[in-house]
Design an enzyme around this catalytic site. Structure first.
Site, short mmCIF file in Angstrom:
data_model
loop_
_atom_site.label_atom_id
_atom_site.label_comp_id
_atom_site.label_asym_id
_atom_site.label_seq_id
_atom_site.Cartn_x
_atom_site.Cartn_y
_atom_site.Cartn_z
N ASP A 78 42.69 48.00 9.46
CA ASP A 78 42.11 48.96 10.42
C ASP A 78 43.04 50.18 10.47
O ASP A 78 43.72 50.42 11.47
CB ASP A 78 41.97 48.31 11.80
N CYS A 119 37.35 54.42 10.37
CA CYS A 119 36.80 55.40 11.31
C CYS A 119 36.42 56.69 10.60
O CYS A 119 36.01 57.66 11.26
CB CYS A 119 37.77 55.67 12.45
N GLN A 142 39.87 50.53 21.39
CA GLN A 142 38.51 51.01 21.15
C GLN A 142 37.91 51.47 22.48
O GLN A 142 38.04 50.79 23.50
CB GLN A 142 37.64 49.91 20.54
N ASN A 152 43.66 43.63 18.53
CA ASN A 152 42.25 43.69 18.88
C ASN A 152 41.37 42.80 18.00
O ASN A 152 40.50 42.09 18.50
CB ASN A 152 41.76 45.14 18.78
N GLU A 156 52.19 46.23 12.36
CA GLU A 156 51.87 47.51 13.01
C GLU A 156 53.16 48.30 13.19
O GLU A 156 54.19 47.75 13.57
CB GLU A 156 51.21 47.25 14.37
#
Length: 426
Positions: A358, A384, A260, A294, A310
């Site tokens: 995310d 986002c 970020q 994060n 991930e």
């Protein structure tokens, strides 16, 4: 109408994507960098049977929501759309766009308990920038960005959104000369504010100046704040450095890792997720598209177990490095294709009370089916792109109620808004 006609318009509202909305000759007009209340001359740059696209010929001075932007390239740069616009008004516009997206796409009202979390800093908040550069025939270094909707460089000695450390480095490069060949290049600069001495990663993409690569890197390394400088070929050799600190956890990073860019607001996002996890008495968390950990590293002290998934192996390596360096327990990260893992390991995933999501800008459309089969009690969906979030809500709302929606203004002076939506299983 000729495509280069100039007309005067009054902006009445804002569209998703940040363009002001007006009307001319029964057509809707979308105007870049414009906000409600602007009355301005614009140039029509694109035309279709139902709409026109235009650009401001000058920034309006008759709108009380504006003050003069302290940037020489603001109206041409593709970075900031709302620089100089009253910050409270910026957040009002973002909320109104989000309400419209929920209504039109999700077919669901924005909850009345919606909260918009403002950025602690509205300028100089970016800890990473990508600069377009050029060396001229005299050896002078020029830095800047692409002109809006083009590949043409526009140069500046200062970026209003970049951190002070990054702007100091830009100033340093402008004070140098490097003779030998003129040409273009690209620099990626990451600020590491929690590194006490040297606090910049600088990656050089030489592009048109390959012959000057070593010479240019040598010059960059003369700057006292540069911790590492190199080319993409050298990224595997870079030692990890501390990007952030919160709740006694050091968050390490790498020049190529995604993080970020607004450190202060990222603290707020982590805190809200952690607080909600505690309030809901969640004991096990699956973190999807987890990056370098994060959002989930801080949960290890409060949950019985946490697992992150991930696809990017480098990010997973950083996440596990963070686990080891911070001596965290009950937490691990795996490098896998999220969709394939969810489809193959549904039973393993059904033990989790909550899932944090995310995803990339495209959302989770492809992963919705296995996610609904896993059916955790709670979903924490960080997005986002409000439009893809709203699309996914249309499917999720048949199985989940929306408990709370937060907006996070990670990008002041732009139209972008990130969201956290907390879902509770029906």
């Amino acid at each position: 109408m000729n495509i280069k006609n100039q007309v005067k318009v009054k902006i009445s509202s804002i569209a998703n994507g940040g363009k002001g909305i007006s009307y001319h000759q029964d057509k809707i007009v979308f105007v870049s960098n414009a906000i409600p209340g602007d009355e301005a001359n614009v140039e029509i740059i694109k035309e279709s049977p139902k709409w026109l696209e235009a650009k401001l010929l000058e920034i309006p001075s008759n709108n009380p929501k504006r003050e003069k932007a302290k940037c020489t390239i603001y109206n041409d740069c593709g970075g900031c759309q709302w620089l100089g616009v009253d910050y409270n008004f910026q957040t009002e516009l973002k909320k109104s766009v989000l309400e419209d997206i929920f209504k039109k796409i999700a077919k669901h009202p924005l909850p009345s308990n919606f909260k918009l979390i403002k950025s602690p800093k509205t300028l100089n908040y970016r800890n990473k920038v990508t600069l377009r550069g050029q060396i001229d025939v005299k050896g002078q270094i020029h830095l800047g960005f692409f002109k809006k909707n083009t590949r043409t460089q526009i140069h500046t000695r200062h970026c209003s959104l970049a951190s002070d450390n990054i702007n100091d480095f830009i100033d340093f490069l402008y004070s140098q000369k490097i003779k030998g060949k003129e040409g273009k290049f690209r620099l990626e600069i990451r600020d590491l504010p929690y590194e006490k001495k040297q606090n910049l990663f600088v990656t050089l993409h030489a592009v048109e100046i390959k012959e000057l690569e070593k010479k240019f890197l040598s010059l960059i390394k003369q700057n006292k704040n540069v911790l590492w400088a190199g080319t993409p070929k050298e990224l595997n050799e870079v030692p990890l450095a501390i990007q952030d600190k919160q709740s006694q956890i050091n968050y390490h990073t790498h020049p190529a890792a995604f993080e970020q860019i607004n450190t202060g607001l990222n603290h707020e996002l982590r805190t809200i997720i952690k607080t909600k996890i505690l309030d809901l008495k969640v004991t096990s968390v699956l973190d999807l598209y987890c990056g370098s950990g994060n959002l989930s590293l801080a949960l290890s002290n409060f949950c019985k177990f946490v697992v992150g998934l991930e696809v990017n192996k480098k990010s997973v390596d950083i996440a596990n490095f963070n686990v080891k360096k911070n001596r965290l327990k009950n937490i691990s990260y795996k490098a896998v294709n999220v969709k394939k893992y969810l489809e193959k390991e549904i039973e393993k995933c059904q033990i989790f009370d909550a899932i944090i999501l995310d995803p990339p800008r495209k959302g989770i459309k492809e992963d919705l089916l296995p996610l609904l089969k896993i059916a955790p009690k709670y979903l924490f969906y960080v997005s986002c792109d409000p439009a893809t979030l709203a699309r996914d809500i249309k499917t999720l709302k048949t199985h989940y109620d929306i408990d709370q929606v937060y907006g996070f203004d990670f990008f002041p002076q732009t139209y972008h808004l990130e969201t956290l939506t907390i879902f509770k299983k029906k």
